[in-house]
Design an enzyme around this catalytic site. Sequence first.
Site, PDB file in Angstrom:
ATOM      1  N   ARG A   9      14.843  -2.650  91.305  1.00 28.61           N
ATOM      2  CA  ARG A   9      15.393  -1.707  92.282  1.00 28.61           C
ATOM      3  C   ARG A   9      15.550  -0.327  91.665  1.00 28.61           C
ATOM      4  NH1 ARG A   9      18.639  -4.571  96.571  1.00 28.61           N
ATOM      5  NH2 ARG A   9      16.896  -5.701  97.471  1.00 28.61           N
ATOM      6  N   ARG A  64      22.508  -9.579 112.207  1.00 30.47           N
ATOM      7  CA  ARG A  64      23.476  -9.206 111.173  1.00 30.47           C
ATOM      8  C   ARG A  64      24.403  -8.116 111.689  1.00 30.47           C
ATOM      9  NH1 ARG A  64      20.444  -8.307 105.530  1.00 30.47           N
ATOM     10  NH2 ARG A  64      21.881  -6.564 105.647  1.00 30.47           N
ATOM     11  N   ARG A  89      21.388   2.720 105.050  1.00 32.38           N
ATOM     12  CA  ARG A  89      20.751   1.891 104.019  1.00 32.38           C
ATOM     13  C   ARG A  89      19.363   2.423 103.648  1.00 32.38           C
ATOM     14  NH1 ARG A  89      22.485  -2.642 107.051  1.00 32.38           N
ATOM     15  NH2 ARG A  89      20.346  -3.270 107.506  1.00 32.38           N
ATOM     16  N   ARG A 145      15.794  -7.474 114.645  1.00 32.81           N
ATOM     17  CA  ARG A 145      15.763  -8.547 113.654  1.00 32.81           C
ATOM     18  C   ARG A 145      16.915  -9.539 113.853  1.00 32.81           C
ATOM     19  NH1 ARG A 145      16.291  -7.540 107.239  1.00 32.81           N
ATOM     20  NH2 ARG A 145      18.304  -6.669 107.840  1.00 32.81           N
ATOM     21  N   LYS A 190       8.274  -6.635 103.866  1.00 33.66           N
ATOM     22  CA  LYS A 190       8.071  -6.994 102.454  1.00 33.66           C
ATOM     23  C   LYS A 190       8.155  -8.502 102.228  1.00 33.66           C
ATOM     24  CE  LYS A 190      11.357  -5.548  99.707  1.00 33.66           C
ATOM     25  NZ  LYS A 190      12.092  -6.637  99.075  1.00 33.66           N
TER      26      LYS A 190
END
Length: 226
Positions: free
Chosen positions: A93, A162, A173, A130, A17
């Site tokens: 959201r 992360r 998530r 990532r 995105k």
Amino acid sequence: MVPGARLVVLGKQGAGKGTQCVRLSHHYVVPHVSTGDMLRAAVKQGTPLGRKAKVQMDRGELLGDDLIMEMVADRLGESDVRARGFVLDGCPRTVHQAEQLAELLSPIDLDLAVDIEVPTSQVLRRLAARRVCTDCGANYSVSSPPLINWTCDVCGGEVVQRKDDTEEAISRRLELYERQTAPLIEWYRTRQQLESVTGTGSPDTVTRRIVKVIEERRDRKSGRPV
Ligand SMILES: [Zn+2]
């Protein structure tokens, strides 16, 4: 002159995105309005909103609709947005935020909400690879690292994996996202403002698909044959 655009981009984490938002903002020459970037900047600068956000984040709370919408309203009121439009990333959201956004934009509504769809298995793979800059949030991956030794190309910050990018945390998530976003997608669909685009393939391919649905919709609106 390229006409501007008023776009919301939706998509689960790892769907590409952020990348597509940057590309669309270049294509239509409109600002990329990212709630994530704005929040990071506000926290770093210690603005009143940034301080409020930090308290909520430190408590592990989800940021309230009011705080997000206040920030978005400020940004959408600026002259560059008013002149050309925007690519909105990270908001809405929830249906409540979408309703507030529509009110904020009235009387000129969105051109389109674009939903980038990528199968969960592929998103899991992408997210596990990532790497993220701890300072500016720029995204990298194992297959496309920064030029120099995990130092951010943009800001010189440290690029790391992360802590919450484990497969289990990612799955959790993604589930939360689906649950939250399903009603939002339905809301835009009902208002005939939604186009879903397949997010697999190269970034170039995905950008072409998105631009195509935007242009087709404009042609239909203006009555031109597609
Ligand atoms: Zn950086």
